[in-house]
Design a protein around this motif. Structure first.
Motif, PDB file in Angstrom:
ATOM      1  N   GLU C 135      38.254  32.064  44.494  1.00  0.00           N
ATOM      2  CA  GLU C 135      37.854  33.470  44.530  1.00  0.00           C
ATOM      3  C   GLU C 135      36.518  33.673  45.225  1.00  0.00           C
ATOM      4  O   GLU C 135      36.359  34.603  46.017  1.00  0.00           O
ATOM      5  CB  GLU C 135      37.773  34.010  43.095  1.00  0.00           C
ATOM      6  N   PHE C 143      33.970  40.206  52.596  1.00  0.00           N
ATOM      7  CA  PHE C 143      32.805  41.063  52.842  1.00  0.00           C
ATOM      8  C   PHE C 143      32.147  40.759  54.177  1.00  0.00           C
ATOM      9  O   PHE C 143      31.608  41.644  54.814  1.00  0.00           O
ATOM     10  CB  PHE C 143      31.814  40.959  51.678  1.00  0.00           C
ATOM     11  N   ARG C 150      27.432  44.908  51.132  1.00  0.00           N
ATOM     12  CA  ARG C 150      27.959  44.834  49.774  1.00  0.00           C
ATOM     13  C   ARG C 150      27.813  43.420  49.212  1.00  0.00           C
ATOM     14  O   ARG C 150      27.623  43.225  48.013  1.00  0.00           O
ATOM     15  CB  ARG C 150      29.423  45.238  49.722  1.00  0.00           C
ATOM     16  N   MET C 154      26.057  42.540  45.719  1.00  0.00           N
ATOM     17  CA  MET C 154      26.776  41.861  44.652  1.00  0.00           C
ATOM     18  C   MET C 154      26.235  40.478  44.367  1.00  0.00           C
ATOM     19  O   MET C 154      26.733  39.775  43.498  1.00  0.00           O
ATOM     20  CB  MET C 154      28.259  41.762  44.983  1.00  0.00           C
ATOM     21  N   LEU C 157      25.391  39.632  40.675  1.00  0.00           N
ATOM     22  CA  LEU C 157      26.527  39.293  39.827  1.00  0.00           C
ATOM     23  C   LEU C 157      27.029  37.891  40.163  1.00  0.00           C
ATOM     24  O   LEU C 157      27.321  37.093  39.275  1.00  0.00           O
ATOM     25  CB  LEU C 157      27.643  40.328  40.035  1.00  0.00           C
ATOM     26  N   LYS C 160      24.928  35.257  38.609  1.00  0.00           N
ATOM     27  CA  LYS C 160      25.177  35.148  37.166  1.00  0.00           C
ATOM     28  C   LYS C 160      26.468  34.367  36.896  1.00  0.00           C
ATOM     29  O   LYS C 160      26.517  33.508  36.016  1.00  0.00           O
ATOM     30  CB  LYS C 160      25.303  36.541  36.546  1.00  0.00           C
ATOM     31  N   LEU C 161      27.494  34.713  37.664  1.00  0.00           N
ATOM     32  CA  LEU C 161      28.771  34.039  37.469  1.00  0.00           C
ATOM     33  C   LEU C 161      28.648  32.558  37.802  1.00  0.00           C
ATOM     34  O   LEU C 161      29.226  31.703  37.152  1.00  0.00           O
ATOM     35  CB  LEU C 161      29.856  34.679  38.348  1.00  0.00           C
ATOM     36  N   ALA C 164      27.191  30.833  35.012  1.00  0.00           N
ATOM     37  CA  ALA C 164      28.140  30.707  33.897  1.00  0.00           C
ATOM     38  C   ALA C 164      29.253  29.732  34.236  1.00  0.00           C
ATOM     39  O   ALA C 164      30.191  29.555  33.455  1.00  0.00           O
ATOM     40  CB  ALA C 164      28.709  32.075  33.546  1.00  0.00           C
ATOM     41  N   GLY C 165      29.213  29.171  35.427  1.00  0.00           N
ATOM     42  CA  GLY C 165      30.244  28.203  35.817  1.00  0.00           C
ATOM     43  C   GLY C 165      31.529  28.875  36.245  1.00  0.00           C
ATOM     44  O   GLY C 165      32.595  28.268  36.254  1.00  0.00           O
ATOM     45  N   ARG C 166      31.449  30.146  36.589  1.00  0.00           N
ATOM     46  CA  ARG C 166      32.679  30.858  36.932  1.00  0.00           C
ATOM     47  C   ARG C 166      32.808  31.096  38.432  1.00  0.00           C
ATOM     48  O   ARG C 166      33.725  31.757  38.883  1.00  0.00           O
ATOM     49  CB  ARG C 166      32.721  32.203  36.177  1.00  0.00           C
ATOM     50  N   MET C 167      31.841  30.608  39.213  1.00  0.00           N
ATOM     51  CA  MET C 167      31.897  30.768  40.658  1.00  0.00           C
ATOM     52  C   MET C 167      31.700  29.416  41.316  1.00  0.00           C
ATOM     53  O   MET C 167      30.716  29.166  41.998  1.00  0.00           O
ATOM     54  CB  MET C 167      30.773  31.718  41.134  1.00  0.00           C
ATOM     55  N   PRO C 168      32.647  28.502  41.113  1.00  0.00           N
ATOM     56  CA  PRO C 168      32.429  27.168  41.652  1.00  0.00           C
ATOM     57  C   PRO C 168      32.375  27.219  43.169  1.00  0.00           C
ATOM     58  O   PRO C 168      33.101  27.979  43.803  1.00  0.00           O
ATOM     59  CB  PRO C 168      33.647  26.392  41.164  1.00  0.00           C
TER      60      PRO C 168
ATOM     61  N   GLY D  13      38.556  29.526  38.388  1.00  0.00           N
ATOM     62  CA  GLY D  13      37.356  30.191  38.889  1.00  0.00           C
ATOM     63  C   GLY D  13      36.765  31.085  37.830  1.00  0.00           C
ATOM     64  O   GLY D  13      36.294  30.609  36.791  1.00  0.00           O
ATOM     65  N   ARG D 274      30.221  31.412  28.620  1.00  0.00           N
ATOM     66  CA  ARG D 274      30.427  31.898  29.986  1.00  0.00           C
ATOM     67  C   ARG D 274      30.469  33.424  30.066  1.00  0.00           C
ATOM     68  O   ARG D 274      30.596  33.993  31.127  1.00  0.00           O
ATOM     69  CB  ARG D 274      31.737  31.340  30.556  1.00  0.00           C
TER      70      ARG D 274
END
Lengths: 160, 672, 196, 291
Positions: C135, C143, C150, C154, C157, C160-161, C164-168, D13, D274
């Motif tokens: 993603e 973008f 944009r 962004m 965010l 931050k992600l 949090a380990g959510r945007m490898p 993800g 998370r």
């Protein structure tokens, strides 16, 4: 790709148009066929309908005779169980149908060639789909071939 | 111009001289079947003396043509290739009868419903028509002259259902001097119409026009009225039906009850506790009650589910005390069965309204101020639970009311059909709501359907009155406010398709114009009376245009909304038609039955008795002295099941003899 | 006041387009449309559309191809299926929206730098290249091609992600990528052969 | 019975916490799963709008891989779940699609005979394991925690496979079995805007605002979701969707995180950390241990 071509029927068979004799009861299936007509539904022109008052009138000999005279399939149409105009004629038909199926199997007549369907007066669309389906299946089987041996069996059955 | 073709093949099998008549039916047949070719083909078949094609065989000149040929060419067998025999077989039988031929020497070939209307390929259709005509020609040569059977007809009539259809049919017949049994399931007659306030488009009050008829039913000497009763069994055949009726106990002797309702006042319950069925639960009733003030018969009912005496046997029975010497109350009453004999039956079992719980987005049952149209009829009825005040459940008057059309109609998710009456009754309710409350009224409709005498004019009137019409199917009713003006109200969300944007309209009351559905037990009822239902569940008429109140069972007629959605004028017209059809049968004094009965050739019968259990009518018995089976022709209905089951081939069926059918089988299969 | 003259000539219709929509997968019942507007009213996005779904259905079946394919509505559909489930004629509206999008991309009926088709194309490219979607990389790619500013707005965010380990940052990839390529090529081939 | 686990791209993800908590629940309930061998992207809603036929072939590769293993697929992501389901149905209904797909699979040595079932974890938990069995394993009941169950679109639409289309209750029942209080949530099947937040942000924000405001109005402490995109939208943009007058703040969790918590998993193993909107203060206020 090779397989695809092989599975295609040879040209000669592609031109084969099955002839199917149908026995429809006067109160449900014949009416349903009329309804299909008034609703202008379109279906295959291979079926010749013979009207009887009840599917219970279908004598097994009628079916055997139809096959002997060159029909490629026989279809019986009656009222749904519980809906028979004559209370229970269709149950008798069902019983005879199962017996007759065994006989036909022994004669080497494929199962798809003989069919019993419950079609109520309101189910014009079912007449269309059943006929189209049956014509397709019988077309795929090709013309009915009765050998000499089965001819004998037919005669035997006719006698008893 | 019709043409005669002289056959080249003069052979004449068995002395049959066949005339073949191929109908064009305008272009209905001729458009798909080459009728000329069929007729030419038939001319060559053995036994055919004359073969013609003609524009309309069923017309007078068409029939005259056949009659002329019969005389000129001494024809003795006729084949007509036209429409379904179920439509015109009687016509052509009369035709040849008048020409001096036995009517059963006719065979019809169905080349319209079974050929031209269902096939596209002209060549294949013509070939099929040829096959069918060939079979008919071969079969007809074997036909034998037959006589129709005549049986006397019982002059009594059974009417099932006491709504406006049943009431009108019963009164019409009784006025004509027939004895009528009117059986109604509820404790009173009146049906849905008794619940309405006004009727469209004239706005005359439903009670004012209905209750005089109800009273007339109750007091007519020719009508036996059985309310709180149901038909449980039907046997016999046209002219001679035997019917069993179950009479549920109302725990009141109908002959003793005066309808004074003193027992109701005296009941130990000071207030009603049970939702009142007649007011759709909008008010409460006691265990002993009169369904509504004008109920017919004016006899109270005791509901054993809620009456204390039935529950505990310890009630003070103040009702019995109040009844006093009249002694009409009887807690020991039992269900009874009545056997009656009638010649004809009229079914007028009506409809059920769609249950809008099935469409959860409209919030019925979740938001108290969402009502069905029938509930609103009760609310605005002066005799209803609020004495005609249109108020919300909290007693307030609505300032804005939304009427949603087509709830449970025209929707593949519920019922596909148009219920026909909802547009008009929604307009009526819109008018009444506006008149009573002055509220803003919004109608949400898909198509406004107002065909009928004075209906479009009524629509005009509503437009004049300033009722809003939003063309769009409502997506949802919600109490969720997206704007301050919507707080605390019900919001209707729909696309205003004429303006082409989505609108949210806050209202205080939502009226769901529910559609009509077949009765939940329609299938069981149709089985009992041996008639058919359409796939939607409405009772099926014999012909949609030409026999709209007849069924495929002789002597059983249908009228009103059990046959399909219809309004009061149509219902009454149909009820009158059904009564007239029944009278036509009765006044003929006898019925003619098809001669398709089975018969036994005694020489061949081996006495094996296998046919006896096959007959559902006990028409076959065993003659011990001769050791042969015999068939009672009066009881035989002509299904032919025994014929097919006879091992020695000694049973035959008139008009469907084995040889005739074999000939037809071989005929359709024989190549030319 | 600017006056605009609107009249549609029969020649403006594209009968071929009308035929196509009623024969495409899901379009079988479009001719049954009652124009009741239930689709528009149940659609969460119809408030933003230039043509409501109902109008789009009618314009399509009448063959007003220009209007339909240049409409913003087809891009706004989120495929929530609310219209289709409620449709009283059971018209497969959501699927038709997909079909219209596909057609609009094919015929390039969308404004420049319009993010939705760009995202769709980048998505497909990533599937062909890796077999799976990462993603973070998809968003960056989209973008970059549509609205770089944009991306900056962004980034907060995104950071931050990431924390949090959510945007490898690592790209996901399947092992037998050759299978995906062969699969895609086979579809293209069959499509050509059977003229689908 | 062993299931083929098909995580889908998002669970690797933004939806990592979904995978972590889901696997934790599988372990607690002794559900045996095996990750689908070399699975690929299902195409999601995006591929469908560019090239429908190809998207069916892509999805079908996963179906065929599962069929080869003779296992049912568990697809936790709503989009994957729908795409796989839809692919099955369209292959059944449209002979052309079937031809394209079987040829494409043939090209990579796979076959598909419509013998695999596509399941959602909600379905598996409710119908294969059962509420009673789950309730029996709850060690940390979520007492007093008021949860708004948000199903979103694609689990129940267009196919109602295991739950009521208009008012689904499978998640409600599971959460109740875990001891939580289920808040009334009439918008439970409304759309969150999907990928629109990324492409047409103002519209996406509008939808998100409604959903969050409604949950808060009904007194929910947390929102439970079943879809990584819904979770992402509702959580990451709620601040943006709110205003100074009407600030929005509510933790948005996967229903599996709540289940895992009730079944005794510790916060760190199920990705609670998370969350961008911290959930710990809520749990502490309700005296629910999470360590």
């Amino acid at each position: 790709m090779r397989n695809r071509q092989l599975s295609r029927a040879p040209l000669l068979q592609a031109a084969f148009e099955p002839r199917i004799v149908a026995f429809f009861c006067n109160w449900c299936t014949y009416l349903a066929a009329d309804l299909a007509g008034t609703s202008r539904m379109k279906y295959a022109p291979n079926v010749r309908v013979i009207r009887l008052m009840c599917s219970g009138r279908v004598d097994p000999q009628f079916v055997l005779d139809a096959f002997a005279q060159g029909a490629d399939g026989v279809l019986i149409g009656g009222c749904h169980p519980g809906d028979c105009h004559y209370q229970e004629g269709n149950y008798k038909t069902l019983r005879r149908y199962h017996l007759l199926k065994c006989v036909l199997r022994q004669m080497g007549i494929e199962e798809e060639r003989f069919r019993l369907e419950w079609i109520s007066a309101a189910e014009g669309d079912r007449v269309r789909s059943v006929i189209n389906d049956m014509v397709e299946k019988v077309r795929a089987l090709g013309p009915l071939q009765l050998d000499a041996e089965t001819e004998d069996i037919r005669e035997e059955v006719a006698v008893c | 111009m019709p043409e005669t073709r002289t056959p080249t093949n003069g052979s004449n099998a068995g002395g049959a001289r066949v005339g073949v008549y191929v109908c064009h039916c305008g272009t209905n047949i001729a458009g798909t079947v080459d009728v000329r070719a069929v007729s030419e083909y038939a001319a060559e078949l053995p036994g055919v003396v004359v073969s013609r094609d003609y524009k309309y065989m069923c017309s007078d000149p068409g029939q005259a043509l056949i009659q002329q040929d019969v005389r000129e060419h001494s024809l003795n067998r006729i084949v007509v290739a036209s429409c379904s025999p179920l439509l015109h077989e009687p016509t052509f039988r009369r035709t040849i009868d008048r020409a001096g031929l036995n009517p059963f020497l006719l065979q019809m070939v169905n080349i319209r419903e079974h050929v031209s209307w269902v096939h596209l390929d002209k060549q294949a259709a013509t070939a099929k028509a040829n096959d069918l005509v060939r079979a008919a020609v071969r079969r007809v040569s074997l036909h034998k002259p037959l006589q129709k059977r005549r049986v006397p007809i019982n002059t009594n009539v059974l009417v099932v259902g006491g709504g406006i259809a049943g009431i009108h049919a019963a009164l019409t017949l009784a006025e004509a001097g027939k004895r009528v049994y009117l059986v109604e399931r509820e404790p009173t007659i009146g049906g849905h119409m008794a619940m309405f306030d006004k009727t469209f488009p004239t706005l005359d009050c439903a009670a004012c026009i209905l209750t005089p008829k109800m009273t007339a039913v109750g007091s007519h000497p020719g009508i036996t009225l059985w309310t709180y009763s149901e038909v449980v069994k039907v046997a016999g055949y046209v002219g001679n039906y035997r019917v069993k009726v179950k009479r549920k106990p109302r725990y009141i002797h109908e002959d003793l009850c005066l309808g004074c309702q003193e027992c109701v006042t005296a009941c130990v319950y000071k207030e009603g506790k049970t939702p009142d069925e007649f007011n759709l639960g909008l008010s409460k009733r006691k265990p002993v009650y009169l369904p509504f003030p004008q109920a017919v018969p004016q006899k109270v009912v005791i509901d054993p589910e809620t009456c204390i005496e039935f529950k505990s046997k310890k009630c003070k029975k103040t009702c019995v005390e109040a009844c006093g010497d009249r002694q009409a109350i009887d807690f020991t009453q039992k269900e009874t069965l009545e056997d009656i004999e009638v010649g004809t039956i009229i079914l007028a079992t009506g409809f059920k309204t769609f249950d809008p719980v099935r469409n959860p987005y409209y919030g019925y049952g979740r938001y108290p101020n969402v009502y069905t149209s029938l509930e609103v009829e009760r609310l605005i009825n002066a005799a209803g639970p609020t004495a005609g005040e249109l108020v919300l459940r909290d007693g307030k008057r609505p300032k804005a009311v939304g009427i949603i059309h087509c709830v449970g109609s025209r929707d593949a998710n519920t019922n596909r059909w148009c219920s026909k009456v909802c547009c008009m009754y929604s307009l009526k309710l819109a008018h009444l709501v506006k008149e009573r409350t002055g509220a803003e009224v919004y109608n949400f409709y898909i198509d406004m359907r107002t065909p009928g005498k004075g209906y479009e004019e009524f629509y005009d009137r509503l437009l004049d009155e300033g009722v809003h019409f939003v063309r769009g199917r409502v997506a949802e009713v919600t109490d969720w406010a997206a704007h301050p003006s919507e707080k605390g109200r019900l919001v209707i969300r729909a696309e205003d398709t004429l303006a082409a944007f989505v609108r949210r309209i806050p209202v205080d009351m939502v009226v769901l114009s529910v559609g009509m559905e077949p009765q939940p037990d329609a299938q069981a009822v149709r089985r009992m009376f041996n008639i058919s239902c359409s796939s939607e569940g409405w009772f099926l008429e014999r012909h949609p245009k030409l026999a709209p109140v007849s069924t495929f069972t002789e002597g059983v007629f249908i009228s009103g909304a059990c046959q399909g959605p219809k309004d009061i004028p149509d219902t009454v017209a149909q009820a009158g038609a059904a009564a007239a059809e029944a009278m036509a049968l009765i006044d003929a004094q006898f019925v003619e039955l098809e001669p398709y009965t089975a018969f036994i050739s005694e020489d061949a019968c081996s006495g094996c008795r296998s046919c006896i259990p096959l007959c559902p009518y006990q028409a076959i018995s065993f003659a011990e002295e001769k050791k042969k089976a015999t068939i009672n022709e009066v009881l035989c209905k002509g299904c032919g099941t025994c014929v097919a089951g006879c091992p020695s081939g000694s049973i035959q069926q008139n008009f469907f003899e084995d040889e005739e059918i074999f000939e037809e089988i071989e005929g359709v299969l024989a190549y030319a | 006041m600017e006056l605009k003259r609107t009249v549609k000539f029969e020649a403006d219709r594209d009968p071929e387009f009308a035929r196509w929509i009623s024969h495409t997968v899901g379009g079988e019942r479009i001719r049954h449309c009652l124009q009741c507007g239930l689709c528009s009213a149940s659609c969460p996005l119809s408030l933003y559309m230039d043509y409501t779904p109902r109008r789009l259905m009618h314009l399509s079946r009448e063959g007003f191809k220009e209007e339909v394919l240049s409409s913003s509505s087809i891009w706004l559909c989120t495929a929530c299926y609310a219209c289709m489930v409620e449709c009283p004629k059971k018209i497969n509206i959501t699927h038709l929206m997909y079909a219209l999008k596909e057609r609009a991309i094919e015929e390039r009926f969308y404004p420049k730098r319009f993010p939705i088709p760009v995202m769709a194309q980048q998505f497909c490219r990533m599937v062909r290249g890796s077999g799976r979607i990462t993603e973070s990389w998809l968003i960056v790619r989209v973008f970059l091609r549509t609205a770089i500013w944009r991306l900056l707005s962004m980034s907060g965010l995104g950071w931050k992600l990431f924390l949090a380990g959510r945007m490898p940052a690592k790209k996901e990839k399947i092992q037998r990528q050759d299978e995906i390529v062969a699969l895609l090529d086979s579809v293209a081939e069959t499509r050509k052969e059977l003229a689908l | 019975m062993k299931y083929a686990y098909y995580p889908g791209c998002s669970l690797r993800g933004t939806g990592r916490a979904y995978e972590e908590s889901l696997l934790a629940v599988f372990r607690s309930l002794a559900i045996e799963v095996q990750e689908l061998d070399d699975w690929n992207c299902c195409g999601a809603t995006t591929y469908l709008s560019v090239d429908e036929l190809t998207s069916y072939a892509l999805a079908a590769r996963n179906l065929a891989l599962a069929e080869r293993e003779r296992m049912d697929i568990i697809a936790p992501c709503a989009a994957c779940y729908l795409v796989l389901n839809k692919t099955q149905r369209y292959i059944r209904d449209y002979p052309d699609i079937k031809t394209v797909v079987s040829r494409a699979l043939g090209a990579i040595g796979l076959e598909y005979h419509d013998r695999v079932r596509v399941r959602h974890p909600l379905d598996v938990f409710l119908n294969d394991i059962g509420l009673e069995a789950i309730a029996a394993k709850v060690v940390r009941p979520l007492k007093g925690l008021k949860v708004a169950p948000y199903y979103g679109c694609q689990i129940v639409r267009p196919y109602a496979t295991f739950d009521d289309q208009r008012n689904p209750t499978s998640m409600d029942q599971l959460l109740a079995a875990c001891g939580a209080t289920v808040a009334p949530y009439p918008l439970k099947t409304r759309c969150c805007g999907g990928s629109q937040k990324g492409t047409l942000p103002e519209i996406g924000l509008h939808l998100i605002r409604y959903l969050i405001a409604e949950a808060q109005m009904n007194g929910a402490d947390v929102i439970a979701t079943v879809c990584p995109l819904c979770q992402f939208n509702l959580e990451c943009f709620q601040k943006e969707a709110g205003s100074i007058r009407h600030p929005l703040s509510i933790p948005v969790l996967y229903f599996t995180q709540l289940m895992a918590l009730a079944l005794g998993a510790s916060a760190a193993t199920i990705g609670l950390q998370r969350s961008l909107v911290p959930v710990e203060p809520v749990l502490e206020a309700k005296e629910i241990a999470y360590a």
